[in-house]
Design a protein around this motif. Structure first.
Motif, PDB file in Angstrom:
ATOM      1  N   HIS A 279       0.838  -1.202   0.000  1.00 58.80           N
ATOM      2  CA  HIS A 279       0.000   0.000   0.000  1.00 58.80           C
ATOM      3  C   HIS A 279       0.873   1.252   0.000  1.00 58.80           C
ATOM      4  O   HIS A 279       1.818   1.368   0.792  1.00 58.80           O
ATOM      5  CB  HIS A 279      -0.936  -0.004   1.212  1.00 58.80           C
TER       6      HIS A 279
ATOM      7  N   ILE B 271       0.418   4.233   1.033  1.00 61.41           N
ATOM      8  CA  ILE B 271       0.430   5.075   2.231  1.00 61.41           C
ATOM      9  C   ILE B 271       0.796   4.272   3.471  1.00 61.41           C
ATOM     10  O   ILE B 271       1.785   4.580   4.145  1.00 61.41           O
ATOM     11  CB  ILE B 271      -0.923   5.791   2.431  1.00 61.41           C
ATOM     12  N   GLU B 272       0.021   3.232   3.781  1.00 62.72           N
ATOM     13  CA  GLU B 272       0.258   2.471   5.010  1.00 62.72           C
ATOM     14  C   GLU B 272       1.652   1.838   5.056  1.00 62.72           C
ATOM     15  O   GLU B 272       2.228   1.667   6.118  1.00 62.72           O
ATOM     16  CB  GLU B 272      -0.804   1.371   5.200  1.00 62.72           C
TER      17      GLU B 272
ATOM     18  N   CYS C 192       4.959  12.430  -7.165  1.00 64.66           N
ATOM     19  CA  CYS C 192       4.044  11.342  -6.808  1.00 64.66           C
ATOM     20  C   CYS C 192       4.814  10.030  -6.672  1.00 64.66           C
ATOM     21  O   CYS C 192       5.608   9.681  -7.548  1.00 64.66           O
ATOM     22  CB  CYS C 192       2.960  11.211  -7.879  1.00 64.66           C
TER      23      CYS C 192
ATOM     24  N   MET D 286       3.610   7.022  -6.857  1.00 59.91           N
ATOM     25  CA  MET D 286       3.060   5.945  -7.690  1.00 59.91           C
ATOM     26  C   MET D 286       3.785   5.813  -9.023  1.00 59.91           C
ATOM     27  O   MET D 286       3.909   4.719  -9.556  1.00 59.91           O
ATOM     28  CB  MET D 286       1.574   6.190  -7.955  1.00 59.91           C
TER      29      MET D 286
ATOM     30  N   CYS E  98      -1.247  10.586  -8.477  1.00 56.86           N
ATOM     31  CA  CYS E  98      -2.361   9.787  -7.971  1.00 56.86           C
ATOM     32  C   CYS E  98      -3.296  10.572  -7.061  1.00 56.86           C
ATOM     33  O   CYS E  98      -4.471  10.258  -6.945  1.00 56.86           O
ATOM     34  CB  CYS E  98      -1.832   8.556  -7.236  1.00 56.86           C
ATOM     35  N   GLY E  99      -2.755  11.586  -6.372  1.00 60.95           N
ATOM     36  CA  GLY E  99      -3.570  12.368  -5.450  1.00 60.95           C
ATOM     37  C   GLY E  99      -3.783  11.709  -4.105  1.00 60.95           C
ATOM     38  O   GLY E  99      -4.445  12.269  -3.234  1.00 60.95           O
ATOM     39  N   ASN E 100      -3.188  10.520  -3.891  1.00 63.39           N
ATOM     40  CA  ASN E 100      -3.421   9.779  -2.646  1.00 63.39           C
ATOM     41  C   ASN E 100      -2.171   9.434  -1.853  1.00 63.39           C
ATOM     42  O   ASN E 100      -2.270   9.151  -0.665  1.00 63.39           O
ATOM     43  CB  ASN E 100      -4.174   8.472  -2.949  1.00 63.39           C
ATOM     44  N   CYS E 101      -1.010   9.403  -2.483  1.00 63.87           N
ATOM     45  CA  CYS E 101       0.200   9.019  -1.756  1.00 63.87           C
ATOM     46  C   CYS E 101       0.628  10.151  -0.818  1.00 63.87           C
ATOM     47  O   CYS E 101       0.069  11.248  -0.845  1.00 63.87           O
ATOM     48  CB  CYS E 101       1.317   8.668  -2.730  1.00 63.87           C
TER      49      CYS E 101
ATOM     50  N   CYS F 264       1.652  13.354  -2.704  1.00 65.60           N
ATOM     51  CA  CYS F 264       0.500  14.080  -3.246  1.00 65.60           C
ATOM     52  C   CYS F 264      -0.314  14.721  -2.131  1.00 65.60           C
ATOM     53  O   CYS F 264      -0.792  15.855  -2.267  1.00 65.60           O
ATOM     54  CB  CYS F 264      -0.387  13.139  -4.055  1.00 65.60           C
ATOM     55  N   ASN F 265      -0.465  14.021  -1.025  1.00 62.16           N
ATOM     56  CA  ASN F 265      -1.248  14.546   0.098  1.00 62.16           C
ATOM     57  C   ASN F 265      -0.604  15.779   0.723  1.00 62.16           C
ATOM     58  O   ASN F 265      -1.302  16.632   1.262  1.00 62.16           O
ATOM     59  CB  ASN F 265      -1.491  13.470   1.148  1.00 62.16           C
TER      60      ASN F 265
ATOM     61  N   LYS G  73      -2.074  18.628  -1.049  1.00 67.91           N
ATOM     62  CA  LYS G  73      -3.472  18.831  -0.670  1.00 67.91           C
ATOM     63  C   LYS G  73      -3.587  19.530   0.677  1.00 67.91           C
ATOM     64  O   LYS G  73      -4.359  20.465   0.850  1.00 67.91           O
ATOM     65  CB  LYS G  73      -4.197  17.482  -0.543  1.00 67.91           C
TER      66      LYS G  73
END
Length: 196
Positions: free
Chosen positions: A80, A82-83, A174, A176, A182-185, A188-189, A192
């Protein structure tokens, strides 16, 4: 003064290199391939940035086996993003390789794009880590090589603002490695959180 700047193609390390150039330092940019998922896009962005800075001496340390052995969300698509992002020893690996390169090219320091300690998610992103790393590097290299973190008093919003002011663009941050971030790693966060 001369410095080995650790460059990844991301915003933070690109800004660090811009600042070093503005200070008139002799720069030895070093990109580390540690087996990261985003290798191709990071390296492409890094080469563009170094070209824009007229730095034609970019070196690439091929340590892809590190990511194959030390699997994490940054190196292994089955984990994963992030985790499982913590990649044990990654920043120490970067500093060790950069310091060995500094030793060979006669540089006085190495530079890494770590931000304010309040933003640290992992133990190798702290001021304590940087102090101890510098001490250890001096011992194993047999001479002092300074460990610099020029953005250590900055938060991401301040980095973004300064980079815009300097006209820095085309970076890639990023984890990924896809064409569109991706906007989620974690990387990227960071953008945000600071834009909120």
């Amino acid at each position: 003064m001369s410095v080995v700047t650790l460059v990844s193609g991301g915003l933070d390390s690109t800004l660090v290199t811009y600042l070093a150039k503005e200070e008139g330092l002799l720069i030895h940019p070093l990109f580390v391939n540690y087996g990261q998922r985003a290798l191709e896009r990071e390296l492409r962005a890094c080469k563009r940035a170094m070209t824009k800075l007229s730095l034609n001496n970019l070196e690439i340390a091929n340590l892809a086996g590190y990511g194959a052995l030390i699997r994490s969300g940054l190196t292994d698509p089955s984990q994963h993003i992030i985790e499982d992002a913590f990649t044990p020893g990654r920043n120490m690996l970067f500093l060790l390789v950069a310091s060995a390169h500094a030793f060979k090219v006669g540089a006085d320091a190495v530079s890494i794009g770590l931000l304010h300690e309040e933003t640290a998610l992992f133990p190798d992103q702290t001021s304590g880590f940087l102090r101890e790393a510098e001490s250890l590097i001096g011992r194993i290299m047999g001479r002092q090589i300074r460990v610099l973190a020029p953005l250590a008093s900055f938060h991401k919003d301040e980095v973004i603002a300064l980079a815009r002011m300097k006209g820095i663009e085309g970076t890639y941050s990023c984890h990924m490695g896809d064409e569109e971030p991706c906007g989620n790693c974690i990387a990227c966060n960071e953008f945000k959180i600071e834009e909120a």
